[in-house]
Write a protein that holds these residues in place. Structure first.
Motif, PDB file in Angstrom:
ATOM      1  N   ALA A   2       0.718  -1.104  -0.005  1.00 30.92           N
ATOM      2  CA  ALA A   2       0.138  -0.064  -0.053  1.00 30.92           C
ATOM      3  C   ALA A   2       0.870   1.327  -0.082  1.00 30.92           C
ATOM      4  N   VAL A   3       1.837   1.430   0.821  1.00 28.54           N
ATOM      5  CA  VAL A   3       2.765   2.554   1.007  1.00 28.54           C
ATOM      6  C   VAL A   3       3.428   2.644  -0.397  1.00 28.54           C
ATOM      7  N   ARG A   4       4.197   1.699  -0.966  1.00 28.82           N
ATOM      8  CA  ARG A   4       4.710   1.727  -2.016  1.00 28.82           C
ATOM      9  C   ARG A   4       3.631   2.289  -3.043  1.00 28.82           C
ATOM     10  N   LEU A   5       2.695   1.629  -3.454  1.00 36.24           N
ATOM     11  CA  LEU A   5       1.770   2.023  -4.616  1.00 36.24           C
ATOM     12  C   LEU A   5       1.350   3.473  -4.202  1.00 36.24           C
ATOM     13  N   PHE A   6       0.976   3.958  -3.201  1.00 35.41           N
ATOM     14  CA  PHE A   6       0.517   5.285  -2.834  1.00 35.41           C
ATOM     15  C   PHE A   6       1.506   6.068  -3.197  1.00 35.41           C
ATOM     16  N   THR A   7       2.809   6.068  -2.881  1.00 33.09           N
ATOM     17  CA  THR A   7       3.807   6.824  -3.033  1.00 33.09           C
ATOM     18  C   THR A   7       4.160   6.994  -4.537  1.00 33.09           C
ATOM     19  N   VAL A   8       4.119   5.837  -5.036  1.00 28.68           N
ATOM     20  CA  VAL A   8       4.623   6.164  -6.472  1.00 28.68           C
ATOM     21  C   VAL A   8       3.488   6.847  -7.473  1.00 28.68           C
ATOM     22  N   SER A   9       2.131   6.309  -6.923  1.00 28.46           N
ATOM     23  CA  SER A   9       0.900   6.956  -7.619  1.00 28.46           C
ATOM     24  C   SER A   9       0.925   8.518  -7.293  1.00 28.46           C
ATOM     25  N   VAL A  10       1.249   9.070  -6.205  1.00 27.70           N
ATOM     26  CA  VAL A  10       1.362  10.464  -6.156  1.00 27.70           C
ATOM     27  C   VAL A  10       2.589  11.179  -6.920  1.00 27.70           C
ATOM     28  N   LEU A  11       3.601  10.535  -6.898  1.00 26.30           N
ATOM     29  CA  LEU A  11       4.667  10.983  -7.792  1.00 26.30           C
ATOM     30  C   LEU A  11       4.414  10.796  -9.138  1.00 26.30           C
ATOM     31  N   LEU A  12       3.867   9.883  -9.736  1.00 25.98           N
ATOM     32  CA  LEU A  12       3.452   9.760 -11.031  1.00 25.98           C
ATOM     33  C   LEU A  12       2.370  10.956 -11.379  1.00 25.98           C
ATOM     34  N   PHE A  13       1.241  11.095 -10.353  1.00 23.97           N
ATOM     35  CA  PHE A  13       0.306  12.235 -10.594  1.00 23.97           C
ATOM     36  C   PHE A  13       1.010  13.580 -10.631  1.00 23.97           C
ATOM     37  N   VAL A  14       1.956  13.529  -9.782  1.00 25.21           N
ATOM     38  CA  VAL A  14       2.742  15.137  -9.759  1.00 25.21           C
ATOM     39  C   VAL A  14       3.547  15.117 -11.269  1.00 25.21           C
TER      40      VAL A  14
END
Length: 132
Positions: free
Chosen positions: A99-111
């Motif tokens: 969950a943490v890895r997916l959330f972090t990567v998702s936010v970075l890709l979103f930005v």
């Protein structure tokens, strides 16, 4: 040297062929719960804000890219379709990557992709970056 390099420190060694017990984590409390709640709230706010800005900016987007307002709505449609496809996949992705890895990567890709949307010079580029 131990035969089980993935065993937790202090855990009893696992017999060969025995089923692997899942790691059980306790629920968050105190500051960790507050930090997690704030992070999820800000990410949700960022998603809603991004959609709202795109809805309001359709006339400006259409004018800047030289397309009709009807064509400009593809910016909104592509983002909605991408969300409809990706949201059901989050359960599997969470189990696969955490969950943490997916959330972090998702936010970075979103930005990153939001930044790329700002530099898009055509409707096709903008729609592609919105889908990402």
């Amino acid at each position: 040297m131990s035969t089980s390099s993935t065993a937790a420190p202090g855990a009893a060694p696992r017999a060969p062929g025995a089923p692997v017990q899942p790691l059980r984590l306790s629920p968050l409390h105190g500051p960790a719960l507050l930090l997690g709640t704030m992070a999820l709230s800000l990410a949700t706010f960022m998603n809603v804000l991004d959609s709202s800005i795109a809805n309001v900016a359709i006339p400006a987007i259409s004018g800047d890219l030289g397309v009709s307002p009807t064509q400009g709505t593809w910016v909104i449609t592509s983002f909605g379709v991408a969300n409809a496809i990706s949201v059901p996949l989050t359960g599997w992705l969470t189990q696969r990557f955490g969950a943490v890895r997916l959330f972090t990567v998702s936010v970075l890709l979103f930005v990153l992709t939001s930044w790329l949307c700002g530099f898009a010079t055509s409707l096709e580029m903008l729609v592609f970056f919105r889908v990402l």
